[in-house]
Design a protein around this motif. Sequence first.
Motif, mmCIF file in Angstrom:
data_model
loop_
_atom_site.group_PDB
_atom_site.id
_atom_site.type_symbol
_atom_site.label_atom_id
_atom_site.label_comp_id
_atom_site.label_asym_id
_atom_site.label_seq_id
_atom_site.Cartn_x
_atom_site.Cartn_y
_atom_site.Cartn_z
ATOM 1 N N ARG A 52 0.872 -1.190 0.000
ATOM 2 C CA ARG A 52 0.000 0.000 0.000
ATOM 3 C C ARG A 52 0.893 1.219 0.000
ATOM 4 O O ARG A 52 1.875 1.269 0.740
ATOM 5 N N ARG A 54 1.220 5.773 -0.873
ATOM 6 C CA ARG A 54 0.593 7.063 -1.174
ATOM 7 C C ARG A 54 1.693 8.041 -1.536
ATOM 8 O O ARG A 54 2.674 8.191 -0.810
ATOM 9 N N SER A 61 -3.369 12.980 -2.330
ATOM 10 C CA SER A 61 -3.292 11.705 -3.049
ATOM 11 C C SER A 61 -3.854 10.576 -2.188
ATOM 12 O O SER A 61 -3.514 10.470 -1.004
ATOM 13 N N GLN A 64 -3.082 3.876 -2.307
ATOM 14 C CA GLN A 64 -3.287 2.886 -3.353
ATOM 15 C C GLN A 64 -2.721 1.540 -2.916
ATOM 16 O O GLN A 64 -1.867 1.477 -2.034
ATOM 17 N N THR A 65 -3.205 0.483 -3.529
ATOM 18 C CA THR A 65 -2.687 -0.854 -3.264
ATOM 19 C C THR A 65 -2.189 -1.438 -4.572
ATOM 20 O O THR A 65 -2.920 -1.456 -5.568
ATOM 21 N N SER A 66 -0.946 -1.905 -4.565
ATOM 22 C CA SER A 66 -0.358 -2.438 -5.792
ATOM 23 C C SER A 66 0.494 -3.658 -5.497
ATOM 24 O O SER A 66 1.189 -3.711 -4.480
ATOM 25 N N GLN A 133 1.053 0.037 -11.060
ATOM 26 C CA GLN A 133 0.130 1.109 -10.719
ATOM 27 C C GLN A 133 -1.299 0.766 -11.153
ATOM 28 O O GLN A 133 -1.515 0.201 -12.228
ATOM 29 N N ASN A 134 -2.266 1.084 -10.277
ATOM 30 C CA ASN A 134 -3.699 0.873 -10.584
ATOM 31 C C ASN A 134 -4.001 -0.580 -10.975
ATOM 32 O O ASN A 134 -4.756 -0.837 -11.914
#
Length: 400
Positions: A52, A54, A61, A64-66, A133-134
């Motif tokens: 995780r 940021r 922002s 996010q989890t990647s 990413q994403n």
Amino acid sequence: MIDRQFFRRIAASVAIAGMMVIAIGDIAGAAERLNDGDSVNGVIRANSPTFRFRSQSRTGSPIQTSAGEEYIFNAQQGDTINISVDVAEGNLAPVLVLISSQNERQVAYDDTGNSLRYRVPAAGEYRLLVLGQNNTRGRYTLSVSGISNDSVAQNPSSGSTDQRRQLLVNDFGLRVLDNCPPATGSLVVVSFPEATQTYRYCANANRVYPAGEYTYDAVSRDLKSGTSVAQGSSSQTNDSRRQVLQNDFGLRVLDNCPPATGSLVVVSFPESTQTYRYCANPNRVYPAGEYSYDAVSGDLKRGTSLAQGSSSQLNDQRRQMLQDDFGLRVLDTCPAATTSLVVVSFNESGQIYRYCANPNRNYQAGEYSYNTSTRDLQAATPGRNTERCAVSFGGVCVVK
């Protein structure tokens, strides 16, 4: 000592400037080491280790989890590191994060150009994360250049996960510095030759290890001073009796016994037809007095009985486990107020043994219970194992 099981006990949580990265998956031992000129193939799948993060460089922002992969390399001061990722397959949109293992801080970040360029300010170990990413996935080729051919790494990974550092602290009683300064004349400098790389550590000198250059011998598990033994250390570092007193009993052994020993711990080692005598400063466990080493029990005996408090502490496997496996500094007794401490309960055959220790990075203040199945510490349910001490035996609270 710290091993891979230790890494599996905790999720690595790192607060870093410009970004916050938290490893969710079990990544112990998964990092691949990079060398100068390497070009390695990688792939990010759905089951890759998950992080995780940021980007704090952009106000507001979201976290996010990647999924991603981790790499490590050692660089020297002045190296200019060039890192690039070429996507070979899939819809992968790489995020590159470079972290210094010295202080676990982010030093470089990219989520648009698939490349990083970084000039190294201090020698040491660095961690590179390649993230999708994403939730993008795919195969890629990672290229790295600019790593110096100098194979000596200074104090890599100086935190609690560095087994070499822990060895110097726990086995040799050295206070290791975070970095080696330019002038090391007054310090103990220890080199660990491993495969094609040598790791170098600096520490404050002490009575046992005076300032100088040392090499760790993996065969004898001892520190050796160059091609000859440092002055005064031959009888010290190679003296197994002296090492037993320091490592197993926490005593600071003097170079010689003075004429007056009334304020000292005096230990006799009866061996065959000769008895060896050592003098040391007293501590909480061993007050001043005459002791003899019992080779059968591996303990120090004072007269016909053990020194007060030594049996419960030195032969207490629970206490040793908390210190060795979890890195906790266990107190001799639990105070009345324990809100600022780590309190661990062991439930054995209907009896609860309770220990108090100072918190550390991995275990914050609070109530914990030891799980014999997972061999882990679990945060205790509020209200459980909080009974006041009914019986105190050698510094251990026994709740019946």
